[in-house]
Design an enzyme around this catalytic site. Structure first.
Site, PDB file in Angstrom:
ATOM      1  N   LYS A   9      -5.261  18.455 -11.369  1.00  7.84           N
ATOM      2  CA  LYS A   9      -6.624  18.160 -11.103  1.00  7.84           C
ATOM      3  C   LYS A   9      -7.184  16.838 -11.204  1.00  7.84           C
ATOM      4  O   LYS A   9      -5.906  16.147 -11.815  1.00  7.84           O
ATOM      5  CB  LYS A   9      -7.668  18.847 -12.329  1.00  7.84           C
ATOM      6  N   TYR A  49     -14.533  27.515  -6.253  1.00  7.56           N
ATOM      7  CA  TYR A  49     -15.259  27.655  -7.259  1.00  7.56           C
ATOM      8  C   TYR A  49     -16.348  28.766  -7.139  1.00  7.56           C
ATOM      9  O   TYR A  49     -17.387  28.907  -8.072  1.00  7.56           O
ATOM     10  CB  TYR A  49     -15.438  26.274  -8.298  1.00  7.56           C
ATOM     11  N   ASN A 113      -8.729  19.895 -17.875  1.00  8.63           N
ATOM     12  CA  ASN A 113      -7.912  20.975 -18.589  1.00  8.63           C
ATOM     13  C   ASN A 113      -7.042  20.330 -17.808  1.00  8.63           C
ATOM     14  O   ASN A 113      -6.421  21.092 -17.933  1.00  8.63           O
ATOM     15  CB  ASN A 113      -8.623  22.114 -18.953  1.00  8.63           C
ATOM     16  N   HIS A 116      -5.201  23.728 -12.675  1.00  5.48           N
ATOM     17  CA  HIS A 116      -5.922  25.389 -12.458  1.00  5.48           C
ATOM     18  C   HIS A 116      -4.885  25.816 -11.486  1.00  5.48           C
ATOM     19  O   HIS A 116      -4.054  25.236 -11.104  1.00  5.48           O
ATOM     20  CB  HIS A 116      -6.932  24.930 -10.942  1.00  5.48           C
ATOM     21  N   GLU A 127      -7.098  32.075  -2.361  1.00  6.37           N
ATOM     22  CA  GLU A 127      -6.463  30.424  -3.068  1.00  6.37           C
ATOM     23  C   GLU A 127      -5.849  29.817  -2.181  1.00  6.37           C
ATOM     24  O   GLU A 127      -5.789  28.276  -1.203  1.00  6.37           O
ATOM     25  CB  GLU A 127      -6.375  29.988  -4.118  1.00  6.37           C
TER      26      GLU A 127
HETATM   27  P1  DAT Z   1      -9.115  28.420 -15.641  1.00  7.18           P
HETATM   28  O1  DAT Z   1      -9.010  27.328 -15.588  1.00  7.18           O
HETATM   29  O2  DAT Z   1      -8.287  28.185 -17.098  1.00  7.18           O
HETATM   30  O3  DAT Z   1      -8.646  29.607 -14.632  1.00  7.18           O
HETATM   31  P2  DAT Z   1     -12.287  29.443 -15.438  1.00  7.18           P
HETATM   32  O4  DAT Z   1     -11.124  30.165 -14.227  1.00  7.18           O
HETATM   33  O5  DAT Z   1     -12.971  30.338 -16.727  1.00  7.18           O
HETATM   34  O6  DAT Z   1     -10.892  28.574 -16.340  1.00  7.18           O
HETATM   35  O7  DAT Z   1     -13.095  28.629 -15.317  1.00  7.18           O
HETATM   36  C1  DAT Z   1     -12.676  26.937 -14.283  1.00  7.18           C
HETATM   37  C2  DAT Z   1     -13.013  25.792 -14.741  1.00  7.18           C
HETATM   38  O8  DAT Z   1     -14.104  25.527 -15.013  1.00  7.18           O
HETATM   39  C3  DAT Z   1     -12.341  25.532 -15.920  1.00  7.18           C
HETATM   40  O9  DAT Z   1     -10.752  25.081 -16.278  1.00  7.18           O
HETATM   41  C4  DAT Z   1     -13.212  24.791 -17.251  1.00  7.18           C
HETATM   42  C5  DAT Z   1     -14.633  24.843 -16.768  1.00  7.18           C
HETATM   43  N1  DAT Z   1     -15.205  25.513 -17.789  1.00  7.18           N
HETATM   44  C6  DAT Z   1     -14.545  26.421 -17.705  1.00  7.18           C
HETATM   45  N2  DAT Z   1     -15.819  27.523 -19.162  1.00  7.18           N
HETATM   46  C7  DAT Z   1     -16.057  26.089 -19.186  1.00  7.18           C
HETATM   47  C8  DAT Z   1     -17.102  25.503 -20.384  1.00  7.18           C
HETATM   48  N3  DAT Z   1     -17.749  26.766 -20.844  1.00  7.18           N
HETATM   49  N4  DAT Z   1     -17.585  24.709 -19.824  1.00  7.18           N
HETATM   50  C9  DAT Z   1     -17.794  23.326 -19.513  1.00  7.18           C
HETATM   51  N5  DAT Z   1     -16.893  23.569 -18.174  1.00  7.18           N
HETATM   52  C10 DAT Z   1     -16.010  24.600 -18.295  1.00  7.18           C
HETATM   53 MG    MG Z   2     -10.134  30.303 -13.349  1.00  5.88          MG
END
Ligand code: DAT
Ligand code: MG
Length: 140
Positions: A9, A49, A113, A116, A127
């Site tokens: 990212k 997303y 973070n 992805h 994807e």
């Molecule tokens: P991952 O990236 O581990 O698959 P995800 O698909 O649940 O996690 O969410 C996508 C991204 O969205 C994640 O990398 C960071 C952001 N995100 C997820 N939960 C969040 C939250 N509670 N507050 C802020 N950003 C969040």
């Molecule tokens: Mg995810």
């Protein structure tokens, strides 16, 4: 062989961590079969997303992923590649991610973070098609 999609990212590219993250994944034995440094536009970010549309953090997430270039890759391994990558990434929230994982070692905040990775084989397929259609669709 199974393929998965990884996005290093904008925060990781900005911090000069792309090399460190690629090394971790390729030292594990995964092979890069496609890659591109790419500024993800809003349309692609929203499609990628889509599952998070309507959540409180959705707009912030789309703004973040489009703010500067990402390093997008297709990685290949002998099986369950998506799962290997997810385990190496660590939990979504770096505060919960175990030491030794990419997020556990290198990140502090949930939005920023670093990485992805597709969360299933079906997601990986979809994807890869979204980011590298030239490799998944026959030339017309
Ligand atoms: P991952 O990236 O581990 O698959 P995800 O698909 O649940 O996690 O969410 C996508 C991204 O969205 C994640 O990398 C960071 C952001 N995100 C997820 N939960 C969040 C939250 N509670 N507050 C802020 N950003 C969040
Ligand atoms: Mg995810």
């Amino acid at each position: 062989m199974e393929k998965t999609l990884v996005i290093i990212k904008p925060d990781a590219v900005e911090r000069g961590l792309a090399g460190e993250i690629i090394s971790r994944l390729t030292n594990k034995g995964l092979k890069i079969v496609a890659c591109e440094l790419r500024l993800i536009d809003k349309d692609l970010a929203r499609r990628h997303y889509k599952e998070h549309e309507g959540k409180t953090f959705y707009d912030e997430l789309v703004d973040f992923i489009t703010r500067s270039p990402s390093f997008v890759m297709v990685l290949e391994g002998p099986g369950e590649t998506w799962k290997i990558v997810r385990n190496m990434m660590g939990a979504t929230d770096p505060a919960e991610a175990a030491p030794g994982t990419i997020r556990g070692d290198l990140a502090l905040e949930v939005t920023e973070n670093l990485i992805h990775g597709s969360d299933s084989q079906d997601a990986a397929q979809a994807e890869i098609e979204l980011f590298f259609p030239q490799f998944t669709k026959p030339a017309s």
